[in-house]
Design an enzyme around this catalytic site. Structure first.
Site, PDB file in Angstrom:
ATOM      1  CB  THR A  83       3.943   1.357  -1.818  1.00  0.00           C
ATOM      2  OG1 THR A  83       3.478   0.497  -1.875  1.00  0.00           O
ATOM      3  CG2 THR A  83       4.857   1.825  -2.745  1.00  0.00           C
ATOM      4  CB  CYS A 196       0.118  -3.631   2.329  1.00  0.00           C
ATOM      5  SG  CYS A 196      -0.715  -2.572   2.004  1.00  0.00           S
TER       6      CYS A 196
END
Length: 229
Positions: A83, A196
């Site tokens: 992430t 992202c």
């Protein structure tokens, strides 16, 4: 081959993509039945997302550091955090676990530098867009980072948490992201970082008129290069 430790679950949608990419890349590099040597620690994103809302970054650090320590005990040789946002805690997680963290920002910086771009736009969670991780990391490569307006950031962040992290991919949201990317281009961006790991599940290179940097694929490729070095 070094064993890759994957710190995932944030969300599992993008962690699944990491696993697929790592194994495909190793197979393509080594051929035959080869696949990636890896161990996954998948945290429960529910409590973590609540801590993000309350800005409890110390709590998040404790959760992710504990998972990283588990990966070290399981034999991981180095760590990738699956992430972008949690790279805000990369140094803390590395220090707590004793595992080298292969940073997503540095991998992305190397790729942008290779492409010869000087100014790029950044999409991601509110935390990723507002905080200095990418700006500081890419500054080391001589790359300038620009972000959407405050109003656009709210919408970009909302789509990530309310849709993409839940496996919801809407054409209307794709249109919103394409408009934001066009605005970044007008403001001087030569490329855009999909900062992202869920965004590449919605936005593809064909959706923009400028270079698109898929952070998931770039990070996975860096991990495979490191594992096979």
């Amino acid at each position: 081959m070094k064993r890759i430790g994957l710190l995932g679950g944030m969300s599992w949608e993008s962690s699944l993509e990491y696993y697929r990419l790592l194994n495909e890349m190793v197979k393509n590099r080594l051929g035959g039945f080869h696949s990636a040597e890896c161990t996954l620690a998948s945290v429960d994103f529910g409590p973590v997302s609540e801590m993000m809302k309350s800005n409890d970054w110390k709590g998040i650090e404790r959760v992710l550091s504990a998972a990283a320590i588990d990966l070290k005990r399981a034999g991981a040789d180095f760590l990738i955090i699956c992430t972008n946002t949690m790279h805000l805690l990369a140094r803390e997680i590395e220090g707590a676990s004793g595992l080298e963290v292969l940073e997503i920002g540095k991998a992305v910086g190397e790729e942008i530098e290779r492409r010869g771009l000087e100014t790029v736009g950044l999409l991601g969670t509110r935390f990723t867009m507002e905080r200095a991780y990418y700006k500081d990391t890419l500054a080391g490569f001589g790359i300038n980072v620009i972000v959407p307006s405050a109003e656009e950031m709210v919408v970009v962040d909302m789509i990530i948490f309310e849709e993409l992290c839940k496996g919801i991919f809407r054409e209307e949201s794709k249109s919103v992201y394409k408009a934001v990317i066009k605005g970044l281009q007008i403001n001087g961006a030569e490329g855009v970082i999909l900062g992202c790991t869920e965004i590449p599940l919605l936005i593809k290179e064909s959706d923009a008129d400028i270079a698109v940097f898929d952070t998931t694929a770039i990070h996975a490729r860096a991990a495979v290069d490191h594992a096979l070095a």
